[in-house]
Design a protein around this motif. Structure first.
Motif, mmCIF file in Angstrom:
data_model
loop_
_atom_site.group_PDB
_atom_site.id
_atom_site.type_symbol
_atom_site.label_atom_id
_atom_site.label_comp_id
_atom_site.label_asym_id
_atom_site.label_seq_id
_atom_site.Cartn_x
_atom_site.Cartn_y
_atom_site.Cartn_z
ATOM 1 N N ILE A 28 7.524 -3.544 8.013
ATOM 2 C CA ILE A 28 7.144 -2.369 7.412
ATOM 3 C C ILE A 28 6.332 -2.859 6.154
ATOM 4 N N GLY A 29 5.929 -3.267 5.137
ATOM 5 C CA GLY A 29 5.985 -3.226 3.357
ATOM 6 C C GLY A 29 4.856 -4.456 4.524
ATOM 7 N N VAL A 30 4.321 -5.041 4.681
ATOM 8 C CA VAL A 30 3.259 -5.321 5.443
ATOM 9 C C VAL A 30 2.253 -4.106 5.964
ATOM 10 N N ILE A 31 2.870 -3.367 6.457
ATOM 11 C CA ILE A 31 2.119 -1.976 6.743
ATOM 12 C C ILE A 31 1.719 -1.204 5.821
ATOM 13 N N ASN A 32 2.374 -1.032 4.535
ATOM 14 C CA ASN A 32 2.503 0.027 3.727
ATOM 15 C C ASN A 32 1.308 -0.755 2.674
ATOM 16 N N GLY A 33 1.443 -2.077 2.542
ATOM 17 C CA GLY A 33 0.607 -2.859 1.700
ATOM 18 C C GLY A 33 -1.289 -2.788 2.499
ATOM 19 N N GLY A 34 -0.884 -2.597 3.572
ATOM 20 C CA GLY A 34 -2.569 -2.732 4.329
ATOM 21 C C GLY A 34 -2.827 -1.366 3.676
ATOM 22 N N ILE A 35 -2.603 -0.275 4.366
ATOM 23 C CA ILE A 35 -2.838 0.822 3.726
ATOM 24 C C ILE A 35 -3.373 1.630 2.343
#
Length: 501
Positions: free
Chosen positions: A402-409
């Motif tokens: 989920i940290g990769v997802i939020n990083g992309g956002i």
């Protein structure tokens, strides 16, 4: 309706009427009542109510379910991943969807929980998990279903859970549970489909087979669940969904064992161990597309964490090409390979084409949406990037990355100049996935651009300890394209925080 609690009398009243509660349920309610101004964590409740015992979280879930039955479901709100909050005074207004609790989709929504391993051997966990993952994959490819990805449902592995709570946390109407037993080469899979809110069993079935026809068993389970959920769906759509990955069961076994090592990526040693297993799998079956795809994906992660150099990670291109040149209809394999060539070879259009095909094959994969969103950030296509990444969060709210997802956002907002929003997402991302060095790099740029130079330097010092050979030239040479304004912002921040040219 007013709620009253008298701890000395151990009495609870709802609108003046006494409520019959068990001792533990009363203790839970009393503590929530005393702290109704905030969210109370599960750990805090367990520590207070069972202070003299060591108990599992399932004991708390049982008491919460009893309280909801006595008080009404709207009285106790679940805050996913944290705990509960008591609402003292209920209103007559219709309940509103909470931002931290996904609303139910209009189509049948399903979470497949990890099956219980009844084989008597913990070493068979990988086989049990592999069957569940394949069933989820098959069901996800049915356009009439909304299926939570395995990355979220596997967070419940080994836990005793309240199905109503699972339904709330994941935003689904139905939950599929199961167990697997073995005797010699015989395999028995038991499944049941449950309506999460009521706990009512809608359907249950037993499947018997051997370890030689495991793929047929996976398809049979997927087809049967489809029939129980929506009889009008075309059975053929599910039948095509799960092609047997390989004729070589030994190679498949090795790939299953490698998967958790390569996807969790909490330590470089796990990466090496997982790749060694993939090498063995490919030696047995050089045409095993899923193994080639996982090989490529692990190399992108190895560079994103900065455990490996850009050049070393780039050596997996033949594996990615093997996937892209095949006629596979495996969405995850295409997504892994497509992201690899976009991220490490800067072949953006080719990577995007592969990911768009993966999305058509499996629109309900949180991982496909995550990687598709990231590739859109590489070409400065930020609004679609955010759309895909937010969908990834909805499909897989408990995704281990989920940290990769939020990083992309955060990356997308930073490129658009929405820096405060970017900082909020990037700070969250760094906390969620500290191994992902790319998030720390972006946060340095975001802090620096708004004048938070002390914070930028603090984050830069942290990154330097992890990546001592990081330079401005390394960033410019290895970065995905992004936009020129973004690249200039990052160069200014890196130089300002002491990274050499």
């Amino acid at each position: 309706m007013a709620l009253e609690i008298s701890e000395p009398q151990r009495l609870a009243k709802l609108d003046g009427r006494e409520i019959a509660l068990g001792a533990r349920a009363f203790d839970v309610l009393a503590y929530l009542f005393a702290h109704s101004d905030r969210v109370v964590s599960k750990a805090e409740l367990l520590s207070h109510v069972w202070s003299d015992l060591i108990v599992e979280e399932g004991n708390l879930s049982v008491q919460i379910a009893a309280l909801r039955k006595a008080l009404g479901k709207e009285r106790i709100k679940t805050v996913p991943g944290i705990g509960y909050r008591l609402i003292r005074a209920a209103t007559s207004a219709p309940p509103q969807a909470q931002p931290d609790q996904p609303s139910l989709p209009s189509i049948p929504s399903l979470a497949v929980l990890p099956f219980t391993n009844l084989t008597g051997s913990a070493e068979q966990d990988y086989l049990v998990d592999g069957i569940v993952t394949e069933v989820i994959s098959a069901l996800s490819r049915v356009s009439g279903f909304f299926v939570i990805s395995s990355t979220s449902t596997f967070t419940y592995k080994g836990r005793s859970v309240d199905l109503a709570e699972v339904g709330q946390e994941l935003g689904v109407r139905y939950v599929l549970e199961g167990s697997i037993q073995t005797a010699g080469n015989r395999i028995r899979i038991f499944t049941q489909l449950v309506e999460a809110e009521s706990g009512h069993t809608l359907w249950q079935e037993r499947f018997d087979g051997t370890d030689a026809d495991i793929f047929d068993l996976q398809d049979e389970v997927a087809q049967s669940v489809a029939g129980a959920l929506e009889p009008k769906l075309q059975w053929a759509e599910v039948a095509r969904a799960q092609a047997q990955p390989t004729e070589n069961l030994a190679a498949y076994d090795l790939c299953l064992r490698a998967t958790p090592l390569l996807l969790k990526l909490h330590a470089p040693e796990l990466l090496d161990e997982g790749l060694a297993l993939l090498d063995k799998a490919l030696a047995l079956d050089p045409d095993f597309i899923q193994a080639h795809a996982l090989y490529a994906y692990s190399h992108t992660s190895a560079f994103a964490t900065r455990w490996w150099s850009f050049e070393k990670a780039g050596a997996a291109e033949p594996h990615a090409r093997r996937v892209l040149d095949s006629d596979t209809d495996d969405a995850l394999a295409l997504a892994y390979a497509g992201h690899y060539i976009a991220y490490l070879k800067h072949a953006y259009r080719e990577g995007l084409t592969a990911l768009e095909r993966a999305e058509r094959l499996n629109p309900n994969s949180g991982t496909v949406q995550m990687l598709l969103g990231w590739v859109h950030t590489y070409i400065n296509d930020c609004r679609p990037a955010i759309t895909h990444l937010e969908r990834a969060k909805r499909l897989s709210p408990l995704h281990p990355h989920i940290g990769v997802i939020n990083g992309g956002i955060g990356n997308a907002h930073l490129q658009m100049g929405e820096t405060e929003t970017a900082i909020r997402h990037l700070e969250q991302a760094v906390t969620e996935y500290p191994e992902f060095a790319s998030n720390q790099l972006m946060l340095i740029g975001a802090y620096w651009s708004v004048g938070r130079k002390a914070d930028a330097k603090r984050m830069a010092d942290h990154l330097r300890r992890k990546v001592p050979d990081m330079t401005v030239d390394t960033f410019l040479r290895t970065r995905p394209h992004h936009g020129e304004d973004y690249n200039a912002l990052m160069v200014d921040a890196l130089r300002g925080t002491g990274f050499p040219d």
